[in-house]
Each structure stands twice: as C-alpha cells, then as structure tokens.
Design an enzyme around this catalytic site. Structure first.
Site, PDB file in Angstrom:
ATOM      1  N   ASP A 185     -33.395 -76.532  40.453  1.00  0.00           N
ATOM      2  CA  ASP A 185     -34.272 -75.498  40.995  1.00  0.00           C
ATOM      3  C   ASP A 185     -34.495 -74.435  39.933  1.00  0.00           C
ATOM      4  OD1 ASP A 185     -34.506 -76.685  43.500  1.00  0.00           O
ATOM      5  OD2 ASP A 185     -32.793 -75.609  44.334  1.00  0.00           O
ATOM      6  N   ASP A 235     -39.818 -78.903  46.448  1.00  0.00           N
ATOM      7  CA  ASP A 235     -39.644 -78.139  47.683  1.00  0.00           C
ATOM      8  C   ASP A 235     -40.974 -77.562  48.144  1.00  0.00           C
ATOM      9  OD1 ASP A 235     -36.895 -78.612  47.527  1.00  0.00           O
ATOM     10  OD2 ASP A 235     -36.509 -76.764  46.439  1.00  0.00           O
TER      11      ASP A 235
END
Length: 197
Positions: A156, A170
């Site tokens: 991330d 995401d």
C-alpha cells in the site's frame, strides 16, 4: 398450376417463405446477441487487465523507489505516498485473517468469471472489470510477496491524512463496488434487463 394459383390468389409457397423469414429474423437476433455479449466480456476483461497492470506497475515502482525511504508529500501533509506492507484486507483491516482474505479474493475472481457468460450490460462489465482487476492485483501480492504463499503482505502507498493507506487495487475494488450498488438501485441487471420493484 402456378398460373391458376396466381389467379386465385394463393402464392406458390407463402407459409414456408414466411417461416423461413421468421426463422431468419430469430437467427439474426441470436447472432446479434452473441457479438453484443462477447463485446461486453471483452470490455470486462479489458478493464480488468488495465486495472491489474496499473496496480502491478505502481507497486513495482513503489517497492523499487519508495520502500525504506521517507514518504513523498503530494499535497502537503494531506496526501502522501508512503510504502507499507499490509497483511490485512483493504485499507489495513483484519491483519490476522490474511489467508481468509486470500480465499475470498480467489472466490470473487471465480464468481466474476462465471458471471461473465451471462453479461450483456456495459456498465456491469466495467464494474465487474474493476472488481476483477483489483482482486487480481491484491491476490498477486498475497501469493508472491513475503512472508509466504497465500500469506503475503499487500503493498500500500496512497496515504491521505487521517485515513488508512491503500493502493490502486483497493481503489478499483471500491469504485467497482460503488458502481454495482448504483446499478442495483437503478434496477439494471448484469444480463441487461431492467426491473423495477
């Protein structure tokens, strides 16, 4: 005989001709439906490939250039690029259930692939394509990144202020999910039919 039938007003073969005509119309309609369905499937997988490639490339750049380095400020301290490894679900939730999330992602991919056969709606194709691409992106991390197969931590890097760090996969999953909710509220089904409650 043909002349007599013409005078009486009965053509040689009206009914077979009509039957052939109606049969041709039905076959042409079915032939038209098949390409339309194939185009929607092509859109689904095209969107999925694009979302997956974008996610994969962004993670490769983040791992190579940003991991183990200070965060990069994009909009002051309101938005930064900061590399982290997330063993949980989207936005860092549920880090104790990595294997479960891996199984769920794989199941989502299988369901979308099966649903594609009955897909005749362009908006649904786009929504499912985003879901598929996002799920594949994070599943790739789960399988191939450390600490091990099906337990890998997802990369991330998008870090808004006062919010969880996330990635492009995401984002694709969330956008696809929102679009599906909107389509459901409007009564549009994946097969292209519209229903009203």
């Amino acid at each position: 005989m043909a002349e007599a039938e013409r005078i009486i007003g009965t053509p040689d073969t009206p009914e077979p001709a009509a039957a052939e005509s109606s049969g041709d119309d039905a076959s042409q309609g079915a032939a038209a439906e098949r390409p339309r369905g194939k185009r929607r499937i092509a859109v689904l997988f095209g969107v999925a490939v694009f979302a997956y490639a974008l996610d994969l490339i962004s993670k490769m750049i983040v791992v190579a250039k940003l991991e183990h380095h200070p965060p990069i400020e994009i909009i002051g301290d309101w938005l930064k690029f900061e590399a982290i490894r997330n063993a949980g679900a989207a936005f860092g939730f549920g880090e104790a259930f990595t294997i479960i999330f891996t199984v769920i992602a794989a199941a989502v991919i299988v369901v979308i692939a099966r649903l594609a056969r009955k897909l005749y709606s362009l908006p649904w194709a786009i929504a499912l394509g985003m879901l598929l691409g996002g799920a594949l992106g994070n599943l790739t991390d789960r399988i191939f990144r450390s600490p091990g197969v099906f337990e890998g931590a997802v990369v991330d890097f998008i870090a808004p202020k006062h919010f969880a760090v996330f990635n492009l996969a995401d984002s694709a999953i969330v956008c696809g999910g929102i679009l599906i909710v909107l389509l459901s509220f409007r009564g549009l089904d994946p097969d292209g039919t519209v229903h009203k409650d």
